[in-house]
Design a protein around this motif. Sequence first.
Motif, PDB file in Angstrom:
ATOM      1  N   THR A 205       0.808  -1.215   0.000  1.00 48.03           N
ATOM      2  CA  THR A 205       0.000   0.000   0.000  1.00 48.03           C
ATOM      3  C   THR A 205       0.845   1.270   0.000  1.00 48.03           C
ATOM      4  OG1 THR A 205      -0.093   0.048   2.421  1.00 48.03           O
ATOM      5  CG2 THR A 205      -1.817  -1.193   1.265  1.00 48.03           C
ATOM      6  N   GLN A 207       2.313   2.504   2.598  1.00 47.68           N
ATOM      7  CA  GLN A 207       1.944   3.240   3.798  1.00 47.68           C
ATOM      8  C   GLN A 207       2.901   2.908   4.932  1.00 47.68           C
ATOM      9  OE1 GLN A 207      -2.168   2.436   4.737  1.00 47.68           O
ATOM     10  NE2 GLN A 207      -2.934   3.780   3.122  1.00 47.68           N
ATOM     11  N   ASN A 222       0.410   7.905   4.264  1.00 47.19           N
ATOM     12  CA  ASN A 222       0.348   7.484   2.872  1.00 47.19           C
ATOM     13  C   ASN A 222       1.491   8.152   2.117  1.00 47.19           C
ATOM     14  OD1 ASN A 222      -0.240   6.785   0.269  1.00 47.19           O
ATOM     15  ND2 ASN A 222      -2.259   7.747   0.205  1.00 47.19           N
TER      16      ASN A 222
END
Length: 352
Positions: A205, A207, A222
């Motif tokens: 992701t 992240q 993020n």
Amino acid sequence: MLFSRRTGLALLSASCWLMPSALAANITVYQPNVALLPSPPPAPGPAKDFEAIIEQFNRLGRSTVWNLVKKIRFEGDSGEPEGMVNLGEERYIVGENHYTNVTASYGKNVIINGTDRTPGAGYAHLAVYDAQGKRIADATLTAPGAIQYHIGGIDYDGERIWATIAQYRPNTTATIISVDPFTLNYQNITSYNDHLGGIVHDKQTNQLSTLNWGARNATTWNLNSGALRHPSSGFSQPLAVVRNPTFFIDYQDCKFLGHSRVYDYRAVMMCSGLATYPNNVTVGGVGIVDTETMVPLSELPLPMVSDLGMPITVNPFDVALVNGTMRLYFLPDQHNSTLYVYEPVQDSPYEY
């Protein structure tokens, strides 16, 4: 081309995907003919074998018998180790703090500007050790007088080392950094108006999950977001902040595992830490934790102590699968540090 201020050695600038340039760490080289990393660099042990690690961890309990597979004395003064990554048992990269002026309490129940102690002073380091515990290199990451000098837990994603450098007191400030393990040059990613300690990177992701003082809150960042500010331009706001719902232990060093089928493909990490209860009762443990919600999915107390009497789960921790068996790595002692590597030799007979 960048140069180490202490050694004068030429260092290649790290490739940068987020910031325009890398910063040169102040590096001391102890083994000039030895590479910082094995070639090719190993995949991160926790993420490479995370399903097997989770399966084996979930068979353990309070009555599990642990075998000390190896002990490795680390060379030199290691200061206060805070985070560690194991690279195939060929290299150990350790986040260390050396203090030149220790923090001092403002007094019982005294809070000034949101915190309870003076800032202190010191240096944040990344040190690289070989398989025998001999120092290969040591990189100083903070300048003299920097108010942020405390490195927390660290994580390795196969390409970068992720770390936080913070004030050594709660409710203050921190900077997230990304380190090139081949050179130890680093990039300042963003800053936050709270202390940050543990950190993991989810490559799927893109992240980050970071933990504040005592791991009471977790923040999600993020890295694809344009909302992240360079540290020179002020504080950034994370994607989310969640409260840690468990008080069993305070997580200090975490490693990203993966999106496990065991937990409906939620992103999970393994964290190690401890907590001191009334009457000086200290409990250490390791847990599998949801990176976004901080919900503990599986937790395990660990009673082992070091030869110097420290709970084994103080600060640095890593996990890997070696010859099909899960291994846990700990480096609990300050200044005079020994690596302790454990394997479970007997599953809990009745606790699962």
